[in-house]
Design a protein around this motif. Structure first.
Motif, PDB file in Angstrom:
ATOM      1  N   LEU A  44     -13.618   0.737   2.293  1.00  0.00           N
ATOM      2  CA  LEU A  44     -12.280   0.933   1.719  1.00  0.00           C
ATOM      3  C   LEU A  44     -11.500   2.022   2.446  1.00  0.00           C
ATOM      4  O   LEU A  44     -10.283   1.942   2.555  1.00  0.00           O
ATOM      5  CB  LEU A  44     -12.380   1.253   0.233  1.00  0.00           C
ATOM      6  CG  LEU A  44     -12.754   0.086  -0.677  1.00  0.00           C
ATOM      7  CD1 LEU A  44     -12.844   0.549  -2.114  1.00  0.00           C
ATOM      8  CD2 LEU A  44     -11.771  -1.048  -0.548  1.00  0.00           C
ATOM      9  N   SER A  45     -12.200   3.020   2.953  1.00  0.00           N
ATOM     10  CA  SER A  45     -11.495   4.102   3.645  1.00  0.00           C
ATOM     11  C   SER A  45     -10.953   3.642   4.997  1.00  0.00           C
ATOM     12  O   SER A  45     -10.067   4.283   5.555  1.00  0.00           O
ATOM     13  CB  SER A  45     -12.424   5.304   3.835  1.00  0.00           C
ATOM     14  OG  SER A  45     -13.533   4.930   4.643  1.00  0.00           O
ATOM     15  N   THR A  46     -11.430   2.517   5.513  1.00  0.00           N
ATOM     16  CA  THR A  46     -10.948   2.011   6.793  1.00  0.00           C
ATOM     17  C   THR A  46      -9.802   1.008   6.627  1.00  0.00           C
ATOM     18  O   THR A  46      -9.177   0.635   7.609  1.00  0.00           O
ATOM     19  CB  THR A  46     -12.086   1.327   7.566  1.00  0.00           C
ATOM     20  OG1 THR A  46     -12.510   0.162   6.848  1.00  0.00           O
ATOM     21  CG2 THR A  46     -13.251   2.274   7.763  1.00  0.00           C
ATOM     22  N   LEU A  47      -9.542   0.572   5.388  1.00  0.00           N
ATOM     23  CA  LEU A  47      -8.498  -0.417   5.140  1.00  0.00           C
ATOM     24  C   LEU A  47      -7.158   0.249   4.885  1.00  0.00           C
ATOM     25  O   LEU A  47      -7.088   1.322   4.289  1.00  0.00           O
ATOM     26  CB  LEU A  47      -8.866  -1.283   3.928  1.00  0.00           C
ATOM     27  CG  LEU A  47     -10.153  -2.084   4.035  1.00  0.00           C
ATOM     28  CD1 LEU A  47     -10.437  -2.790   2.716  1.00  0.00           C
ATOM     29  CD2 LEU A  47     -10.080  -3.090   5.163  1.00  0.00           C
ATOM     30  N   GLU A  48      -6.110  -0.401   5.316  1.00  0.00           N
ATOM     31  CA  GLU A  48      -4.764   0.089   5.060  1.00  0.00           C
ATOM     32  C   GLU A  48      -4.245  -0.585   3.790  1.00  0.00           C
ATOM     33  O   GLU A  48      -3.604  -1.633   3.852  1.00  0.00           O
ATOM     34  CB  GLU A  48      -3.855  -0.203   6.245  1.00  0.00           C
ATOM     35  CG  GLU A  48      -4.234   0.567   7.490  1.00  0.00           C
ATOM     36  CD  GLU A  48      -3.289   0.276   8.649  1.00  0.00           C
ATOM     37  OE1 GLU A  48      -2.101  -0.033   8.406  1.00  0.00           O
ATOM     38  OE2 GLU A  48      -3.750   0.356   9.783  1.00  0.00           O
ATOM     39  N   ILE A  49      -4.534  -0.008   2.640  1.00  0.00           N
ATOM     40  CA  ILE A  49      -4.102  -0.561   1.363  1.00  0.00           C
ATOM     41  C   ILE A  49      -2.749   0.047   1.020  1.00  0.00           C
ATOM     42  O   ILE A  49      -2.614   1.257   0.926  1.00  0.00           O
ATOM     43  CB  ILE A  49      -5.138  -0.265   0.256  1.00  0.00           C
ATOM     44  CG1 ILE A  49      -6.486  -0.889   0.619  1.00  0.00           C
ATOM     45  CG2 ILE A  49      -4.646  -0.778  -1.094  1.00  0.00           C
ATOM     46  CD1 ILE A  49      -7.615  -0.539  -0.310  1.00  0.00           C
ATOM     47  N   PRO A  50      -1.742  -0.813   0.854  1.00  0.00           N
ATOM     48  CA  PRO A  50      -0.407  -0.281   0.559  1.00  0.00           C
ATOM     49  C   PRO A  50      -0.362   0.366  -0.823  1.00  0.00           C
ATOM     50  O   PRO A  50      -1.183   0.056  -1.695  1.00  0.00           O
ATOM     51  CB  PRO A  50       0.502  -1.517   0.615  1.00  0.00           C
ATOM     52  CG  PRO A  50      -0.402  -2.678   0.440  1.00  0.00           C
ATOM     53  CD  PRO A  50      -1.762  -2.267   0.924  1.00  0.00           C
ATOM     54  N   ARG A  58       6.963  -5.648 -10.716  1.00  0.00           N
ATOM     55  CA  ARG A  58       6.101  -5.351  -9.585  1.00  0.00           C
ATOM     56  C   ARG A  58       4.891  -4.563 -10.069  1.00  0.00           C
ATOM     57  O   ARG A  58       4.948  -3.890 -11.065  1.00  0.00           O
ATOM     58  CB  ARG A  58       6.845  -4.538  -8.541  1.00  0.00           C
ATOM     59  CG  ARG A  58       8.009  -5.286  -7.972  1.00  0.00           C
ATOM     60  CD  ARG A  58       8.734  -4.429  -7.002  1.00  0.00           C
ATOM     61  NE  ARG A  58       9.869  -5.170  -6.476  1.00  0.00           N
ATOM     62  CZ  ARG A  58      10.458  -4.865  -5.358  1.00  0.00           C
ATOM     63  NH1 ARG A  58      10.066  -3.839  -4.659  1.00  0.00           N
ATOM     64  NH2 ARG A  58      11.473  -5.588  -4.937  1.00  0.00           N
ATOM     65  N   GLY A  59       3.832  -4.657  -9.336  1.00  0.00           N
ATOM     66  CA  GLY A  59       2.622  -3.926  -9.684  1.00  0.00           C
ATOM     67  C   GLY A  59       1.408  -4.600  -9.092  1.00  0.00           C
ATOM     68  O   GLY A  59       1.515  -5.432  -8.199  1.00  0.00           O
ATOM     69  N   ARG A  60       0.258  -4.243  -9.600  1.00  0.00           N
ATOM     70  CA  ARG A  60      -1.004  -4.837  -9.162  1.00  0.00           C
ATOM     71  C   ARG A  60      -1.690  -5.454 -10.364  1.00  0.00           C
ATOM     72  O   ARG A  60      -1.645  -4.926 -11.464  1.00  0.00           O
ATOM     73  CB  ARG A  60      -1.920  -3.771  -8.572  1.00  0.00           C
ATOM     74  CG  ARG A  60      -1.460  -3.300  -7.230  1.00  0.00           C
ATOM     75  CD  ARG A  60      -2.661  -2.996  -6.343  1.00  0.00           C
ATOM     76  NE  ARG A  60      -2.176  -2.713  -5.020  1.00  0.00           N
ATOM     77  CZ  ARG A  60      -2.271  -1.535  -4.428  1.00  0.00           C
ATOM     78  NH1 ARG A  60      -2.878  -0.547  -5.030  1.00  0.00           N
ATOM     79  NH2 ARG A  60      -1.785  -1.366  -3.225  1.00  0.00           N
ATOM     80  N   MET A  61      -2.347  -6.570 -10.117  1.00  0.00           N
ATOM     81  CA  MET A  61      -3.101  -7.181 -11.197  1.00  0.00           C
ATOM     82  C   MET A  61      -4.458  -6.497 -11.325  1.00  0.00           C
ATOM     83  O   MET A  61      -4.944  -5.880 -10.382  1.00  0.00           O
ATOM     84  CB  MET A  61      -3.265  -8.671 -10.960  1.00  0.00           C
ATOM     85  CG  MET A  61      -4.220  -9.026  -9.860  1.00  0.00           C
ATOM     86  SD  MET A  61      -4.428 -10.781  -9.807  1.00  0.00           S
ATOM     87  CE  MET A  61      -3.777 -11.109  -8.211  1.00  0.00           C
TER      88      MET A  61
END
Length: 157
Positions: A44-50, A58-61
């Motif tokens: 997860l630390s290597t991923l570019e999560i917006p 708007r939001g995240r599920m």
């Protein structure tokens, strides 16, 4: 009594989805608490999560629970069933839209799993997933492989 019956049915469904294997229950893959093993994965630390989108609509599920059953039909075909508890964190979504989105998400998930499986077969020495499979001997070789082997022998493959 209706609430009690509903709660009993939900408990029975949860129990039926849970595995009875002690070996699997000791495995890290069953760590499905809120801060699950996926949340602690180093990748997860290597991923570019917006960042979480802000504003109206708007939001995240939130994916609260996921279960899948794979029925092997032939050596090259399988049927997959998925049960997912997802909160879209939006209000007033028509059922047809929820159904469409869930079918789409499940389709994408299956296509990604198939693509990953093809990559494992194509380059088993350098593939990250193949390496992790080799490292988790207890699950893949000692628990999963004997089940596949027994099933294939029973159906004559």
């Amino acid at each position: 009594e209706t609430d009690d019956t509903l709660q009993e049915q939900q408990q029975q469904q949860q129990q039926s989805m849970a595995t009875t294997s002690q070996d699997l229950s000791m495995s890290k893959i069953l760590d499905t608490t809120h801060s699950s093993f996926l949340a602690r994965d180093a990748i997860l630390s290597t991923l570019e999560i917006p960042p979480i989108p802000e504003g109206m609509g708007r939001g995240r599920m939130t994916i609260r629970n996921f279960a899948a059953s794979i029925d092997i039909l032939t050596p090259t075909a399988a049927r997959t069933k998925m049960v997912v508890n997802v909160d879209p964190n939006l209000q007033l979504i028509p059922q047809f839209m929820i159904d469409f989105c869930m079918k789409r998400m499940c389709g994408i998930l299956l296509s990604r799993l198939q693509a990953t499986a093809r990559k494992v077969v194509k380059d088993p020495c350098k593939n990250v997933h193949a390496r992790r499979m080799r490292e988790d001997v207890r699950f893949y070789r000692d628990w999963l492989y004997p089940k596949f082997d027994m099933y294939c022998a029973e159906v004559g493959w």
